[in-house]
Enzyme design. Sequence first.
Site, PDB file in Angstrom:
ATOM      1  N   LYS A 178       0.836  -1.207   0.000  1.00 43.50           N
ATOM      2  CA  LYS A 178       0.000   0.000   0.000  1.00 43.50           C
ATOM      3  C   LYS A 178       0.867   1.252   0.000  1.00 43.50           C
ATOM      4  CE  LYS A 178      -1.828   1.686   3.702  1.00 43.50           C
ATOM      5  NZ  LYS A 178      -2.615   1.860   4.942  1.00 43.50           N
ATOM      6  N   ASP A 232      -6.462   1.189   1.120  1.00 44.07           N
ATOM      7  CA  ASP A 232      -6.457   1.395   2.567  1.00 44.07           C
ATOM      8  C   ASP A 232      -7.801   0.919   3.124  1.00 44.07           C
ATOM      9  OD1 ASP A 232      -8.295   3.319   1.857  1.00 44.07           O
ATOM     10  OD2 ASP A 232      -7.375   4.922   3.035  1.00 44.07           O
TER      11      ASP A 232
END
Length: 277
Positions: free
Chosen positions: A162, A180
């Site tokens: 991420k 997220d």
Amino acid sequence: MADSKITKRRATSPATATKKKAAPKRKAPSVDNPGKVLKRSRYTKAETYAIFQRFHADNPEPEGELDYVNAYTLLVAVVLSAQATDVGVNRATKHLFQIADTPEKMVALGEDKVREEIRTIGLYKTKAKNVILLSQQLLRDHGGEVPDDREELEKLPGVGRKTANVVLNIFFGQPTIAVDTHLFRLGNRIGIAPGKTPLDVEKAMERIIPPEFSLHAHHWLILHGRYICKARKPECKRCLIYDLCKSPEKEPYDAIPEIAVRTAALVAAGKTRLDAE
């Protein structure tokens, strides 16, 4: 005695028990508890395209909310943002980035000083250690420069997929999808890109997002999940894709919210909100 027995039977009757039992509250999908996951998107290609047209019309140039001055400070900020708010990170890094905006300066600052600067952020001790370690590794393996390659970024301490995707998208302009908690929830809740894991949602997003919207897609979705399609209670009255949304949690209204009507009109006119202002 007969009356007593009747009263007892009534108190334990199935009808009474059913009335007392409250309906289970639907929980928003999360990484730890995704719930029942759809096998495919609820939307056709045309419907998906219409959704991203709305996001573009409302906010043609979305930006991340972390403050940074270069690729290195962006990388550090994203590492620090794990399990912390962007506002909290910006507050902590305001002075830190004034005194250490390169790997060399950060290493010279030292772990103790970095820890002191970011002590208001959750997990600050581990994060301070990772900031120093990744800075040392950048100096050793990349001449102090942040690589524009996901595999190389993920080799750095404290950097996962991420984080790497955020840096590649925001600084290097690559059409990556950083999943997220907000984007994961949105992908499953509205059913646009369902998946059991963040990687599943990322891959699903890559398959369904129209190419012309791929650069800004993850910004639009994260912001929508953060401020509109919230975990506890979606604010459907403020949703610009309300009439396009197929979520079973969507609030029923007598009329389409004004923001959805207004944004649809911008799309039909080939304009964006910036043109209208």
